[in-house]
Write a protein that holds these residues in place. Structure first.
Motif, PDB file in Angstrom:
ATOM      1  N   ASN A 284       0.786  -1.225   0.000  1.00 21.79           N
ATOM      2  CA  ASN A 284       0.000   0.000   0.000  1.00 21.79           C
ATOM      3  C   ASN A 284       0.820   1.278   0.000  1.00 21.79           C
ATOM      4  OD1 ASN A 284      -2.579  -1.482   0.399  1.00 21.79           O
ATOM      5  ND2 ASN A 284      -1.660  -2.001   2.361  1.00 21.79           N
ATOM      6  N   GLY A 285       2.125   1.157   0.294  1.00 27.79           N
ATOM      7  CA  GLY A 285       2.952   2.345   0.396  1.00 27.79           C
ATOM      8  C   GLY A 285       2.882   3.013   1.751  1.00 27.79           C
ATOM      9  N   VAL A 286       1.884   2.654   2.536  1.00 25.42           N
ATOM     10  CA  VAL A 286       1.694   3.181   3.890  1.00 25.42           C
ATOM     11  C   VAL A 286       1.167   2.043   4.758  1.00 25.42           C
ATOM     12  CG1 VAL A 286       1.249   5.586   3.236  1.00 25.42           C
ATOM     13  CG2 VAL A 286      -0.624   3.933   3.253  1.00 25.42           C
ATOM     14  N   PRO A 287       1.340   2.122   6.069  1.00 25.12           N
ATOM     15  CA  PRO A 287       0.781   1.081   6.934  1.00 25.12           C
ATOM     16  C   PRO A 287      -0.731   1.187   7.036  1.00 25.12           C
ATOM     17  CG  PRO A 287       1.813   2.794   8.261  1.00 25.12           C
ATOM     18  CD  PRO A 287       2.120   3.121   6.823  1.00 25.12           C
ATOM     19  N   ILE A 288      -1.386   0.071   7.272  1.00 24.06           N
ATOM     20  CA  ILE A 288      -2.830   0.084   7.535  1.00 24.06           C
ATOM     21  C   ILE A 288      -3.085   0.608   8.936  1.00 24.06           C
ATOM     22  CG2 ILE A 288      -4.871  -1.373   7.827  1.00 24.06           C
ATOM     23  CD1 ILE A 288      -3.731  -3.183   5.629  1.00 24.06           C
ATOM     24  N   TYR A 289      -2.329   0.101   9.902  1.00 22.09           N
ATOM     25  CA  TYR A 289      -2.494   0.517  11.294  1.00 22.09           C
ATOM     26  C   TYR A 289      -1.461   1.587  11.626  1.00 22.09           C
ATOM     27  CZ  TYR A 289      -5.756  -3.307  11.786  1.00 22.09           C
ATOM     28  OH  TYR A 289      -6.858  -4.122  11.640  1.00 22.09           O
ATOM     29  N   ASP A 290      -1.931   2.652  12.296  1.00 21.96           N
ATOM     30  CA  ASP A 290      -1.091   3.811  12.578  1.00 21.96           C
ATOM     31  C   ASP A 290      -0.298   3.669  13.868  1.00 21.96           C
ATOM     32  OD1 ASP A 290      -1.996   5.784  10.377  1.00 21.96           O
ATOM     33  OD2 ASP A 290      -3.871   5.027  11.213  1.00 21.96           O
ATOM     34  N   ALA A 291      -0.625   2.686  14.695  1.00 20.80           N
ATOM     35  CA  ALA A 291       0.098   2.412  15.931  1.00 20.80           C
ATOM     36  C   ALA A 291      -0.471   1.124  16.516  1.00 20.80           C
ATOM     37  CB  ALA A 291      -0.041   3.562  16.936  1.00 20.80           C
ATOM     38  N   TYR A 292       0.246   0.568  17.486  1.00 21.63           N
ATOM     39  CA  TYR A 292      -0.169  -0.700  18.082  1.00 21.63           C
ATOM     40  C   TYR A 292      -0.048  -0.656  19.606  1.00 21.63           C
ATOM     41  CZ  TYR A 292       0.517  -2.559  13.342  1.00 21.63           C
ATOM     42  OH  TYR A 292       0.453  -2.803  11.988  1.00 21.63           O
ATOM     43  N   VAL A 293      -0.989  -1.348  20.256  1.00 25.91           N
ATOM     44  CA  VAL A 293      -0.918  -1.614  21.686  1.00 25.91           C
ATOM     45  C   VAL A 293      -0.739  -3.114  21.866  1.00 25.91           C
ATOM     46  CG1 VAL A 293      -2.109  -1.526  23.906  1.00 25.91           C
ATOM     47  CG2 VAL A 293      -2.390   0.349  22.258  1.00 25.91           C
ATOM     48  N   VAL A 294       0.385  -3.488  22.467  1.00 26.91           N
ATOM     49  CA  VAL A 294       0.698  -4.896  22.727  1.00 26.91           C
ATOM     50  C   VAL A 294       0.567  -5.099  24.230  1.00 26.91           C
ATOM     51  CG1 VAL A 294       2.412  -6.727  22.482  1.00 26.91           C
ATOM     52  CG2 VAL A 294       2.261  -4.913  20.760  1.00 26.91           C
ATOM     53  N   ALA A 295      -0.508  -5.740  24.643  1.00 25.90           N
ATOM     54  CA  ALA A 295      -0.862  -5.784  26.061  1.00 25.90           C
ATOM     55  C   ALA A 295      -0.580  -7.148  26.663  1.00 25.90           C
ATOM     56  CB  ALA A 295      -2.338  -5.432  26.246  1.00 25.90           C
ATOM     57  N   VAL A 296       0.085  -7.127  27.795  1.00 27.99           N
ATOM     58  CA  VAL A 296       0.382  -8.272  28.667  1.00 27.99           C
ATOM     59  C   VAL A 296       0.809  -9.499  27.862  1.00 27.99           C
ATOM     60  CG1 VAL A 296      -0.978  -7.446  30.607  1.00 27.99           C
ATOM     61  CG2 VAL A 296      -2.105  -8.846  28.892  1.00 27.99           C
ATOM     62  N   ALA A 297       1.756  -9.295  26.968  1.00 31.38           N
ATOM     63  CA  ALA A 297       2.322 -10.372  26.161  1.00 31.38           C
ATOM     64  C   ALA A 297       3.758 -10.005  25.823  1.00 31.38           C
ATOM     65  CB  ALA A 297       1.517 -10.584  24.878  1.00 31.38           C
ATOM     66  N   GLY A 298       4.648 -10.988  25.972  1.00 30.42           N
ATOM     67  CA  GLY A 298       6.044 -10.749  25.632  1.00 30.42           C
ATOM     68  C   GLY A 298       6.930 -11.794  26.257  1.00 30.42           C
ATOM     69  N   GLY A 299       8.096 -12.002  25.664  1.00 27.37           N
ATOM     70  CA  GLY A 299       9.038 -12.973  26.204  1.00 27.37           C
ATOM     71  C   GLY A 299       8.439 -14.362  26.260  1.00 27.37           C
ATOM     72  N   ASN A 300       8.527 -14.977  27.436  1.00 23.80           N
ATOM     73  CA  ASN A 300       7.983 -16.324  27.623  1.00 23.80           C
ATOM     74  C   ASN A 300       6.509 -16.322  27.979  1.00 23.80           C
ATOM     75  OD1 ASN A 300       9.834 -18.364  27.011  1.00 23.80           O
ATOM     76  ND2 ASN A 300      11.001 -18.000  28.895  1.00 23.80           N
ATOM     77  N   PHE A 301       5.882 -15.155  27.969  1.00 27.29           N
ATOM     78  CA  PHE A 301       4.442 -15.084  28.231  1.00 27.29           C
ATOM     79  C   PHE A 301       3.735 -14.613  26.970  1.00 27.29           C
ATOM     80  CE2 PHE A 301       0.343 -14.022  29.715  1.00 27.29           C
ATOM     81  CZ  PHE A 301       0.123 -14.832  30.812  1.00 27.29           C
ATOM     82  N   ALA A 302       3.221 -15.566  26.194  1.00 27.63           N
ATOM     83  CA  ALA A 302       2.494 -15.249  24.952  1.00 27.63           C
ATOM     84  C   ALA A 302       3.287 -14.290  24.089  1.00 27.63           C
ATOM     85  CB  ALA A 302       1.114 -14.672  25.267  1.00 27.63           C
ATOM     86  N   GLY A 303       4.627 -14.472  24.077  1.00 29.75           N
ATOM     87  CA  GLY A 303       5.500 -13.505  23.429  1.00 29.75           C
ATOM     88  C   GLY A 303       5.483 -13.514  21.928  1.00 29.75           C
ATOM     89  N   ILE A 304       4.796 -14.457  21.329  1.00 32.10           N
ATOM     90  CA  ILE A 304       4.663 -14.508  19.884  1.00 32.10           C
ATOM     91  C   ILE A 304       3.641 -15.584  19.579  1.00 32.10           C
ATOM     92  CG2 ILE A 304       6.379 -16.274  19.275  1.00 32.10           C
ATOM     93  CD1 ILE A 304       7.431 -14.150  17.177  1.00 32.10           C
ATOM     94  N   SER A 305       3.058 -15.555  18.395  1.00 29.03           N
ATOM     95  CA  SER A 305       2.118 -16.594  17.987  1.00 29.03           C
ATOM     96  C   SER A 305       2.633 -17.239  16.715  1.00 29.03           C
ATOM     97  CB  SER A 305       0.735 -15.983  17.745  1.00 29.03           C
ATOM     98  OG  SER A 305      -0.187 -16.979  17.348  1.00 29.03           O
ATOM     99  N   ALA A 306       2.415 -18.529  16.582  1.00 29.04           N
ATOM    100  CA  ALA A 306       2.874 -19.244  15.403  1.00 29.04           C
ATOM    101  C   ALA A 306       2.261 -18.637  14.144  1.00 29.04           C
ATOM    102  CB  ALA A 306       2.500 -20.724  15.503  1.00 29.04           C
ATOM    103  N   ILE A 307       3.068 -18.437  13.120  1.00 27.43           N
ATOM    104  CA  ILE A 307       2.601 -17.823  11.876  1.00 27.43           C
ATOM    105  C   ILE A 307       1.559 -18.696  11.190  1.00 27.43           C
ATOM    106  CG2 ILE A 307       4.420 -18.825  10.441  1.00 27.43           C
ATOM    107  CD1 ILE A 307       3.228 -15.198  10.148  1.00 27.43           C
ATOM    108  N   ASN A 308       1.695 -20.000  11.335  1.00 25.74           N
ATOM    109  CA  ASN A 308       0.642 -20.947  10.960  1.00 25.74           C
ATOM    110  C   ASN A 308       0.645 -22.037  12.017  1.00 25.74           C
ATOM    111  OD1 ASN A 308       2.134 -23.491   9.961  1.00 25.74           O
ATOM    112  ND2 ASN A 308       3.129 -21.896   8.756  1.00 25.74           N
ATOM    113  N   GLN A 309      -0.392 -22.820  12.095  1.00 30.21           N
ATOM    114  CA  GLN A 309      -0.532 -23.702  13.249  1.00 30.21           C
ATOM    115  C   GLN A 309       0.405 -24.909  13.214  1.00 30.21           C
ATOM    116  OE1 GLN A 309      -4.765 -24.194  12.870  1.00 30.21           O
ATOM    117  NE2 GLN A 309      -4.584 -26.264  12.062  1.00 30.21           N
TER     118      GLN A 309
END
Length: 531
Positions: A284-309
């Motif tokens: 698109n040449g620009v992002p769809i989302y203008d900013a992000y809130v990443v809440a209570v997730a990181g490191g060894n606590f829900a720190g990422i999700s598998a790109i596919n299952q």
């Protein structure tokens, strides 16, 4: 915003207007057949930009057929009309790629163009003149195996006051199953089918499916459809498509789109931001989302999700587990329940234009809050969905009443100032940790982190963990001080209120409390009664 979004075609399947071209409401009995829904998903116009989903709705609401988790059918019902708001449910259909993510950088396509239909819940001002221009788009949390609208539960009052729009997207097949259990007719059209047949070697065995909640996923569906769904719904919300209730011609003007994920879907944000956001910018040449809130997730606590299952998660040392030079602001916030598990997600704050980032840790706040249940579907509806009602209490007593909403409200306010006016948010020290253990004050409360009168002028010890069923280990609990300790700390009630006022005003001046929350905290202190 660069206007290169594609437009959806107005098509028909039987008696159902899949695109909702005329903005017509449809009834659940008009749900398309499997063949029709596959055809509808294939009707999206593809171009160089992100394709828009085909939209059905708003779906008609009656006394017997209403959205799961509707505001007036929650544990503590809300009357949105009193605030000049309306709630609408839509179905979004499209084609989503399933991705691989073999190395840091953007994801690559594994399986292209898998059809889907999911649901989108929108709460917006009835009159566009009251619209702030902000849209908060939340991936609904499926950790209890049904949709939880946690962002609304925490900051819904602030959204209503500001005139913000909140959008919740059903983000996982297990939550779709709950919707179908709840109302098979209303939600008959929804599907997240795995594009890989069961006999395809790339469709991993059931025991090898990678999901943060063990056993919640199936080989017949694919969790990894969420990434393109999130992009396509975001693109739709920013478009002037006739199906978009926020389009300019309907009296609205979407100015900023803020992505929000909490806990499991906070982990989704890691994957989306690092793997999919770059693809959106390329398209698109620009992002769809203008900013992000990443809440209570990181490191060894829900720190990422598998790109596919079927994919494995990158190790903690991998750069995909951190944010760097994303190009839009990111605010990450951890609770007292999870910051130690997530300690590897810590990184320095930055005001660099390409790497705007803040990391916060809430001293005293629990991860699994009462607010998320107050705003959840009513218990009878949860049971109708075939799910268990999450407990409000654990072995040590009720879930912690610590109002983490005060920190989310300030965060969202500061995020908007950062995006719109370039005003950098305040910084806050992390919770102090020595030798892998938290540092506590003489009252058992944590030292460091985001502060509040609840920990700086305490009347309780706040714990981030409890014992018991379900998610009690991250619910936390409160241990109120007895009368003797309170008398030792505060000679009289007036002294206590004065100290709360001083604390609240200082934090408000630092933009770590909103004026409204500052006033509410002082009011609560004035009404406090010692045991």
């Amino acid at each position: 915003m660069k206007k290169n979004w594609s437009t959806a075609l107005c098509i028909f399947a039987g008696s159902l207007t899949l695109s909702g071209c005329g903005g017509d409401s449809i009834t659940a009995s008009q749900s398309p057949s499997t063949d029709a829904r596959m055809a509808s998903a294939g009707a999206i116009v593809a171009n160089a930009g992100t394709p828009l989903p085909v939209i059905s709705g708003p779906i008609a609401t009656t006394a017997d057929s209403y959205p799961f988790g509707a505001a007036d059918h929650t544990l503590i019902p809300e009357d949105l009309k009193k605030h000049g708001y309306v709630e609408e449910e839509y179905f979004a259909s499209g084609k989503a790629n399933v991705y691989d993510w073999p190395a840091p950088g953007a994801a690559v396509v594994r399986t292209a163009d898998a059809p889907y239909t999911t649901r989108v819940l929108i709460r917006r001002p009835a009159n566009g003149k009251k619209f702030s221009g902000n849209v908060i788009v939340e991936m609904l949390n499926p950790s209890n195996l049904f949709d939880l609208n946690i962002g609304w539960g925490l900051s819904g009052k602030q959204f209503l006051d500001n005139g913000d729009v909140w959008v919740g997207i059903t983000a996982k097949p297990v939550a779709v199953n709950a919707l179908k259990n709840f109302n098979p007719q209303r939600y008959a059209a929804l599907f997240w089918d795995n594009p890989l047949p069961l006999d395809d070697a790339r469709n991993c065995p059931a025991g090898a499916i990678n999901s943060i909640i063990a056993g919640d996923s199936s080989r017949t569906t694919e969790n990894g459809l969420i990434w393109d769904i999130y992009s396509q719904v975001g693109a739709w919300l920013k478009s002037n498509a006739s199906t978009n209730p926020l389009r300019n011609s309907a009296g609205f003007k979407v100015e900023k789109l803020y992505g929000f994920g909490y806990s499991q879907t906070g982990g989704y944000m890691y994957t989306y931001i690092n793997a999919i956001h770059p693809l959106d910018v390329q398209k698109n040449g620009v992002p769809i989302y203008d900013a992000y809130v990443v809440a209570v997730a990181g490191g060894n606590f829900a720190g990422i999700s598998a790109i596919n299952q079927c994919a494995t998660n990158p190790p903690l040392s991998d750069p995909r587990r951190h944010f760097s030079n994303v190009g839009v602001p990111i605010m990450q916030i951890m609770s007292q329940s999870d910051y130690l598990f997530g300690i590897h997600s810590r990184r320095p704050d930055s005001d660099a234009p390409a790497d705007r980032y803040r990391h916060y840790e809430m001293a005293g706040a629990g991860h699994a809050t009462p607010q998320e249940l107050y705003s959840a579907a009513a218990p009878a509806d949860i049971l109708a969905a075939g799910r268990s009602i999450p407990p409000m209490s654990c072995n040590e007593g009720p879930r912690s009443r610590f109002p983490s909403s005060i920190h989310f409200n300030a965060l969202l306010q500061n995020l908007d100032l950062w995006v719109r006016k370039g005003i950098a948010p305040p910084r806050a020290n992390p919770i102090e940790v020595v030798g892998g253990q938290p540092v506590k004050d003489g009252f058992g409360n944590l030292v460091g982190g985001l502060r509040s009168p609840y920990v700086d002028v305490p009347t309780s010890t706040w714990n981030g963990s409890s014992t018991g069923a379900s998610f009690c280990f991250i619910a936390g609990h409160e241990i109120p001080f007895d009368g003797a300790r309170l008398a030792q700390l505060y000679p009289n009630h007036g002294d206590y209120v004065t100290k709360v006022i001083e604390s609240a005003q200082r934090l408000e001046s630092e933009r770590l409390l909103t004026p409204r929350d500052s006033q509410e905290i002082v009011k609560e202190a004035a009404q406090f009664q010692a045991p």
